[in-house]
Enzyme design. Structure first.
Site, PDB file in Angstrom:
ATOM      1  N   GLU A 278     -14.989 -36.092  34.685  1.00  0.00           N
ATOM      2  CA  GLU A 278     -14.994 -36.041  33.204  1.00  0.00           C
ATOM      3  C   GLU A 278     -13.653 -35.523  32.685  1.00  0.00           C
ATOM      4  O   GLU A 278     -13.126 -36.011  31.683  1.00  0.00           O
ATOM      5  CB  GLU A 278     -16.141 -35.171  32.683  1.00  0.00           C
ATOM      6  CG  GLU A 278     -17.525 -35.703  32.995  1.00  0.00           C
ATOM      7  CD  GLU A 278     -17.769 -37.114  32.477  1.00  0.00           C
ATOM      8  OE1 GLU A 278     -17.113 -37.545  31.515  1.00  0.00           O
ATOM      9  OE2 GLU A 278     -18.618 -37.802  33.079  1.00  0.00           O
ATOM     10  N   TRP A 281     -11.477 -38.369  32.817  1.00  0.00           N
ATOM     11  CA  TRP A 281     -11.742 -39.335  31.730  1.00  0.00           C
ATOM     12  C   TRP A 281     -10.900 -38.964  30.494  1.00  0.00           C
ATOM     13  O   TRP A 281     -10.386 -39.815  29.785  1.00  0.00           O
ATOM     14  CB  TRP A 281     -13.231 -39.337  31.341  1.00  0.00           C
ATOM     15  CG  TRP A 281     -14.036 -40.388  32.053  1.00  0.00           C
ATOM     16  CD1 TRP A 281     -14.895 -40.188  33.083  1.00  0.00           C
ATOM     17  CD2 TRP A 281     -14.063 -41.815  31.768  1.00  0.00           C
ATOM     18  NE1 TRP A 281     -15.446 -41.394  33.453  1.00  0.00           N
ATOM     19  CE2 TRP A 281     -14.960 -42.403  32.675  1.00  0.00           C
ATOM     20  CE3 TRP A 281     -13.419 -42.642  30.849  1.00  0.00           C
ATOM     21  CZ2 TRP A 281     -15.230 -43.774  32.691  1.00  0.00           C
ATOM     22  CZ3 TRP A 281     -13.682 -44.002  30.859  1.00  0.00           C
ATOM     23  CH2 TRP A 281     -14.575 -44.563  31.768  1.00  0.00           C
ATOM     24  N   TRP A 309     -19.311 -58.381  11.128  1.00  0.00           N
ATOM     25  CA  TRP A 309     -20.091 -57.175  10.864  1.00  0.00           C
ATOM     26  C   TRP A 309     -21.015 -57.415   9.674  1.00  0.00           C
ATOM     27  O   TRP A 309     -20.798 -58.351   8.894  1.00  0.00           O
ATOM     28  CB  TRP A 309     -19.153 -55.997  10.573  1.00  0.00           C
ATOM     29  CG  TRP A 309     -18.229 -55.678  11.711  1.00  0.00           C
ATOM     30  CD1 TRP A 309     -16.905 -56.003  11.807  1.00  0.00           C
ATOM     31  CD2 TRP A 309     -18.560 -55.014  12.932  1.00  0.00           C
ATOM     32  NE1 TRP A 309     -16.397 -55.569  13.005  1.00  0.00           N
ATOM     33  CE2 TRP A 309     -17.386 -54.951  13.729  1.00  0.00           C
ATOM     34  CE3 TRP A 309     -19.732 -54.445  13.452  1.00  0.00           C
ATOM     35  CZ2 TRP A 309     -17.360 -54.360  14.987  1.00  0.00           C
ATOM     36  CZ3 TRP A 309     -19.697 -53.845  14.701  1.00  0.00           C
ATOM     37  CH2 TRP A 309     -18.530 -53.813  15.459  1.00  0.00           C
ATOM     38  N   ASN A 345     -22.884 -35.506  24.636  1.00  0.00           N
ATOM     39  CA  ASN A 345     -22.294 -36.807  24.977  1.00  0.00           C
ATOM     40  C   ASN A 345     -23.326 -37.935  25.022  1.00  0.00           C
ATOM     41  O   ASN A 345     -23.087 -39.032  24.514  1.00  0.00           O
ATOM     42  CB  ASN A 345     -21.572 -36.720  26.327  1.00  0.00           C
ATOM     43  CG  ASN A 345     -20.934 -38.036  26.700  1.00  0.00           C
ATOM     44  OD1 ASN A 345     -20.095 -38.561  25.967  1.00  0.00           O
ATOM     45  ND2 ASN A 345     -21.344 -38.617  27.818  1.00  0.00           N
ATOM     46  N   TRP A 363     -17.197 -49.966  14.280  1.00  0.00           N
ATOM     47  CA  TRP A 363     -17.086 -48.677  14.967  1.00  0.00           C
ATOM     48  C   TRP A 363     -16.088 -47.748  14.280  1.00  0.00           C
ATOM     49  O   TRP A 363     -16.208 -46.516  14.342  1.00  0.00           O
ATOM     50  CB  TRP A 363     -16.720 -48.858  16.446  1.00  0.00           C
ATOM     51  CG  TRP A 363     -15.405 -49.550  16.720  1.00  0.00           C
ATOM     52  CD1 TRP A 363     -15.220 -50.885  16.939  1.00  0.00           C
ATOM     53  CD2 TRP A 363     -14.095 -48.954  16.811  1.00  0.00           C
ATOM     54  NE1 TRP A 363     -13.886 -51.149  17.168  1.00  0.00           N
ATOM     55  CE2 TRP A 363     -13.173 -49.987  17.103  1.00  0.00           C
ATOM     56  CE3 TRP A 363     -13.614 -47.656  16.692  1.00  0.00           C
ATOM     57  CZ2 TRP A 363     -11.797 -49.759  17.262  1.00  0.00           C
ATOM     58  CZ3 TRP A 363     -12.252 -47.422  16.848  1.00  0.00           C
ATOM     59  CH2 TRP A 363     -11.359 -48.468  17.123  1.00  0.00           C
ATOM     60  N   TRP A 386     -15.657 -44.530  21.048  1.00  0.00           N
ATOM     61  CA  TRP A 386     -16.202 -45.538  20.124  1.00  0.00           C
ATOM     62  C   TRP A 386     -15.951 -46.947  20.640  1.00  0.00           C
ATOM     63  O   TRP A 386     -16.830 -47.802  20.571  1.00  0.00           O
ATOM     64  CB  TRP A 386     -15.623 -45.345  18.715  1.00  0.00           C
ATOM     65  CG  TRP A 386     -16.364 -44.261  18.002  1.00  0.00           C
ATOM     66  CD1 TRP A 386     -16.018 -42.948  17.923  1.00  0.00           C
ATOM     67  CD2 TRP A 386     -17.627 -44.388  17.337  1.00  0.00           C
ATOM     68  NE1 TRP A 386     -16.984 -42.245  17.248  1.00  0.00           N
ATOM     69  CE2 TRP A 386     -17.975 -43.101  16.863  1.00  0.00           C
ATOM     70  CE3 TRP A 386     -18.494 -45.448  17.088  1.00  0.00           C
ATOM     71  CZ2 TRP A 386     -19.164 -42.867  16.162  1.00  0.00           C
ATOM     72  CZ3 TRP A 386     -19.673 -45.219  16.388  1.00  0.00           C
ATOM     73  CH2 TRP A 386     -19.997 -43.937  15.931  1.00  0.00           C
TER      74      TRP A 386
HETATM   75  C1  LIG Z   1     -18.601 -42.166  20.476  1.00  0.00           C
HETATM   76  C2  LIG Z   1     -17.961 -41.018  21.237  1.00  0.00           C
HETATM   77  C3  LIG Z   1     -17.011 -40.225  20.616  1.00  0.00           C
HETATM   78  C4  LIG Z   1     -16.407 -39.157  21.305  1.00  0.00           C
HETATM   79  N1  LIG Z   1     -15.471 -38.394  20.659  1.00  0.00           N
HETATM   80  C5  LIG Z   1     -14.858 -37.363  21.329  1.00  0.00           C
HETATM   81  C6  LIG Z   1     -13.877 -36.565  20.679  1.00  0.00           C
HETATM   82  O1  LIG Z   1     -13.492 -36.780  19.516  1.00  0.00           O
HETATM   83  N2  LIG Z   1     -13.341 -35.520  21.389  1.00  0.00           N
HETATM   84  C7  LIG Z   1     -13.700 -35.259  22.682  1.00  0.00           C
HETATM   85  O2  LIG Z   1     -13.184 -34.313  23.280  1.00  0.00           O
HETATM   86  N3  LIG Z   1     -14.608 -36.035  23.323  1.00  0.00           N
HETATM   87  C8  LIG Z   1     -15.204 -37.069  22.693  1.00  0.00           C
HETATM   88  N4  LIG Z   1     -16.148 -37.834  23.342  1.00  0.00           N
HETATM   89  C9  LIG Z   1     -16.393 -37.588  24.775  1.00  0.00           C
HETATM   90  C10 LIG Z   1     -17.528 -36.588  25.114  1.00  0.00           C
HETATM   91  O3  LIG Z   1     -18.667 -36.881  24.367  1.00  0.00           O
HETATM   92  C11 LIG Z   1     -17.128 -35.143  24.854  1.00  0.00           C
HETATM   93  O4  LIG Z   1     -15.878 -34.851  25.445  1.00  0.00           O
HETATM   94  C12 LIG Z   1     -18.170 -34.167  25.457  1.00  0.00           C
HETATM   95  O5  LIG Z   1     -19.428 -34.422  24.902  1.00  0.00           O
HETATM   96  C13 LIG Z   1     -17.748 -32.752  25.173  1.00  0.00           C
HETATM   97  O6  LIG Z   1     -18.710 -31.846  25.604  1.00  0.00           O
HETATM   98  P1  LIG Z   1     -18.422 -30.878  26.828  1.00  0.00           P
HETATM   99  O7  LIG Z   1     -17.142 -30.165  26.610  1.00  0.00           O
HETATM  100  O8  LIG Z   1     -19.635 -30.043  27.024  1.00  0.00           O
HETATM  101  O9  LIG Z   1     -18.246 -31.913  28.013  1.00  0.00           O
HETATM  102  P2  LIG Z   1     -18.417 -31.763  29.586  1.00  0.00           P
HETATM  103  O10 LIG Z   1     -19.485 -32.708  29.994  1.00  0.00           O
HETATM  104  O11 LIG Z   1     -18.575 -30.359  30.004  1.00  0.00           O
HETATM  105  O12 LIG Z   1     -17.041 -32.346  30.143  1.00  0.00           O
HETATM  106  C14 LIG Z   1     -15.887 -31.519  30.347  1.00  0.00           C
HETATM  107  C15 LIG Z   1     -14.710 -32.059  29.578  1.00  0.00           C
HETATM  108  O13 LIG Z   1     -14.369 -33.358  30.030  1.00  0.00           O
HETATM  109  C16 LIG Z   1     -13.899 -34.156  28.942  1.00  0.00           C
HETATM  110  N5  LIG Z   1     -14.810 -35.294  28.763  1.00  0.00           N
HETATM  111  C17 LIG Z   1     -16.123 -35.359  29.075  1.00  0.00           C
HETATM  112  N6  LIG Z   1     -16.605 -36.587  28.805  1.00  0.00           N
HETATM  113  C18 LIG Z   1     -15.582 -37.301  28.312  1.00  0.00           C
HETATM  114  C19 LIG Z   1     -15.452 -38.640  27.848  1.00  0.00           C
HETATM  115  N7  LIG Z   1     -16.471 -39.497  27.863  1.00  0.00           N
HETATM  116  N8  LIG Z   1     -14.247 -39.035  27.376  1.00  0.00           N
HETATM  117  C20 LIG Z   1     -13.192 -38.185  27.365  1.00  0.00           C
HETATM  118  N9  LIG Z   1     -13.261 -36.915  27.806  1.00  0.00           N
HETATM  119  C21 LIG Z   1     -14.440 -36.479  28.263  1.00  0.00           C
HETATM  120  C22 LIG Z   1     -13.940 -33.269  27.712  1.00  0.00           C
HETATM  121  O14 LIG Z   1     -12.672 -32.714  27.510  1.00  0.00           O
HETATM  122  C23 LIG Z   1     -14.959 -32.209  28.086  1.00  0.00           C
HETATM  123  O15 LIG Z   1     -14.771 -30.993  27.424  1.00  0.00           O
HETATM  124  C24 LIG Z   1     -16.761 -38.904  22.667  1.00  0.00           C
HETATM  125  C25 LIG Z   1     -17.734 -39.709  23.278  1.00  0.00           C
HETATM  126  C26 LIG Z   1     -18.323 -40.762  22.577  1.00  0.00           C
HETATM  127  C27 LIG Z   1     -19.357 -41.613  23.268  1.00  0.00           C
END
Ligand SMILES: Cc1cc2nc3c(=O)[nH]c(=O)nc-3n(C[C@H](O)[C@H](O)[C@H](O)COP(=O)(O)OP(=O)(O)OC[C@H]3O[C@@H](n4cnc5c(N)ncnc54)[C@H](O)[C@@H]3O)c2cc1C
Length: 477
Positions: A278, A281, A309, A345, A363, A386
């Site tokens: 993650e 990612w 759309w 997420n 989106w 998105w």
């Molecule tokens: C539609 C959509 C919009 C999103 N917008 C954002 C946003 O604006 N900012 C954001 O930081 N994340 C975004 N995410 C990714 C993800 O949802 C969040 O990073 C995550 O929910 C943050 O919670 P956490 O810190 O507990 O994540 P954890 O599950 O603990 O993951 C650890 C870290 O990994 C990174 N990470 C995890 N999943 C993703 C992912 N899919 N993409 C990129 N990085 C990831 C984040 O930095 C996160 O803090 C988005 C996902 C979707 C589907």
């Protein structure tokens, strides 16, 4: 030392270098109306920024230094301050969005006599350091991840972190007095007039100390069940590090370092490895932002430019934003977002799929709302998330995969704890109806103060598939 997306003292290469080379260090934050990354973000992120700056100010004061604030165009402020103080060097850590890259280039040129020193503090690897064999950027995550891990295993020093500088040389009183361009933190007006933000911030602690404590709490227990827990929105199964990482209160190198200890990636447990992925990612998102900057608001898959759309969707968009769609898990997510500035997420994917595929709303409208309401709003991760859901991005979920919010709810929020927490109107209903209250008998349904579904999930799914089939055969960009 110009602080931007690096609001911390430890593992901050620009700050470390400034302290090593200079006998006085002016620590500065500029609220620049043209800044896309850190300043001119949505309302929720600006609230976070305020508290994060306040925390950084305390950390600097504890070191005998001070954080100065200015408001305006960065170029002008820096030139003015250099003129006022006689500063001889300028340091900052890099950002990767297109407008900031352009602006920073201009500043670097204009200030070339002051030997600008720029560094990477935001990412494990620079976006240009992990490319395919032919020198182009990856568009698929798995090979990107494999290549990153191979690099880190080959050279573990890439993940080394820097300590907090022992001494941050303060300005002398006479230099400090000359700083006419500076204002107090409150004068940046990062907090909104109405105090909705107070209840949002009861969910959070901002700043470097809080970020590190949050990481340690996660590594102590939650990480061991991360593979399962990260999908359950009713539990605290994830790290909630995203706003801390976005504002640079903690570095991804520090996170990876603490996760790995002295191990290699292939010695991590399955749960730890999923977490490491993650973090990567996030790197991948920055890589896409850097190499495909138009993907902030345009589909990477150009077939989607012709996508048809729905029209006249204002009322539907508003219902989605307010958590009034009549689909419980969607409404729970949207209300969690509004109340806390964060959303799980799994639920981000569900609400995004619902907006794009069931309501057939572009989106970009959802991306904008997230940008305004998330405390972790991040150009790179948000647009990638998105576009992933829309099926128009890199390594995206195929458009024809439409999340069914009822099945998702049954699977990931089986007892309805999450829905009941955020949609109290449904707190009293039986588990089997919590994700589909429209199946209750008419009398029980009428007794609920909860809207009927805005649209029929099955019909709108077919409508989306039809719209997609119209562009499917066209050329892909
Ligand atoms: C539609 C959509 C919009 C999103 N917008 C954002 C946003 O604006 N900012 C954001 O930081 N994340 C975004 N995410 C990714 C993800 O949802 C969040 O990073 C995550 O929910 C943050 O919670 P956490 O810190 O507990 O994540 P954890 O599950 O603990 O993951 C650890 C870290 O990994 C990174 N990470 C995890 N999943 C993703 C992912 N899919 N993409 C990129 N990085 C990831 C984040 O930095 C996160 O803090 C988005 C996902 C979707 C589907």
């Amino acid at each position: 030392m110009w602080f931007r997306q690096d609001l911390r003292l430890s593992d901050n290469p620009a700050l470390t270098e400034a302290c090593r080379r200079c006998d006085q260090v002016l620590c500065l934050f500029i609220d620049d109306p043209q800044d896309q990354t850190i300043s001119q973000v949505g309302a929720a992120s600006r609230v976070w920024l305020h508290h994060s700056l306040a925390a950084l100010q305390i950390s600097l004061r504890n070191k005998g230094s001070e954080l100065y604030f200015a408001r305006g165009a960065s170029e002008e402020i820096l030139e003015k301050l250099i003129g006022q103080t006689g500063a001889q060097r300028v340091y900052w850590n890099r950002c990767y969005d297109p407008l900031t890259i352009d602006r920073d280039r201009r500043i670097k040129l204009a200030l070339r006599d002051y030997q600008p020193g720029t560094f990477n503090a935001l990412l494990l690897q620079e976006p240009w350091d992990n490319l395919k064999g032919d020198g182009t950027a990856y568009r698929v995550f798995t090979p990107y991840w494999r290549s990153a891990v191979a690099e880190f295993d080959k050279d573990p020093q890439l993940l080394d972190t820097l300590n907090t500088p022992r001494h941050i040389p303060p300005l002398t009183r006479s230099v400090g007095k000359k700083l006419q361009a500076c204002v107090a933190l409150n004068e940046l007006c990062l907090l909104p007039e109405f105090d909705w933000h107070r209840s949002m911030m009861t969910h959070w602690r901002c700043g470097e100390v809080a970020a590190r404590a949050q990481l340690e709490r996660f590594l102590k227990s939650r990480v061991n069940d991360y593979g399962r827990g990260r999908d359950l929105p009713g539990q605290e199964g994830t790290s909630q590090l995203s706003p801390h990482l976005h504002f640079g209160e903690i570095s991804p190198r520090h996170v990876m370092n603490r996760l790995l200890g002295s191990r290699r990636f292939d010695q991590l447990s399955d749960d730890e490895l999923i977490f490491a992925k993650e973090i990567v990612w996030r790197e991948f998102a920055y890589c896409l932002l850097y190499h495909f900057p138009h993907s902030i608001d345009e589909p990477l898959d150009t077939r989607f430019r012709k996508f048809r759309w729905a029209r006249d969707t204002d009322a539907h968009l508003r219902a989605w934003q307010r958590g009034q769609t009549g689909v419980p898990i969607v409404d729970a997510g949207m209300r969690e977002l509004y109340a806390t500035g964060w959303m799980h997420n799994r639920v981000r994917m569900i609400v995004a799929s619902y907006l794009i595929k069931n309501l057939l709303i572009p989106w970009q409208s959802g991306e904008r709302w997230f940008r305004d309401t998330l405390v972790d709003a991040d150009l790179a991760s948000n647009s990638m998330g998105w576009q992933w859901t829309a099926g128009s991005g890199a390594d995206a979920s195929p458009f024809f995969r439409v999340f069914n919010p009822v099945l998702q709810g049954d699977k990931f929020d089986r007892q309805g704890d999450y829905v009941k927490r955020w949609v109290p109107e449904l707190a009293g209903i039986a588990e089997r109806y919590v994700h589909k209250p429209w199946e209750l008998d008419a009398q029980s349904r009428d007794a609920l103060d909860y809207p009927s579904p805005l649209v029929d999930l099955k019909e709108t799914r077919l409508r989306a598939l039809k719209a997609f089939s119209d562009i499917k055969g066209t050329n892909r960009g």
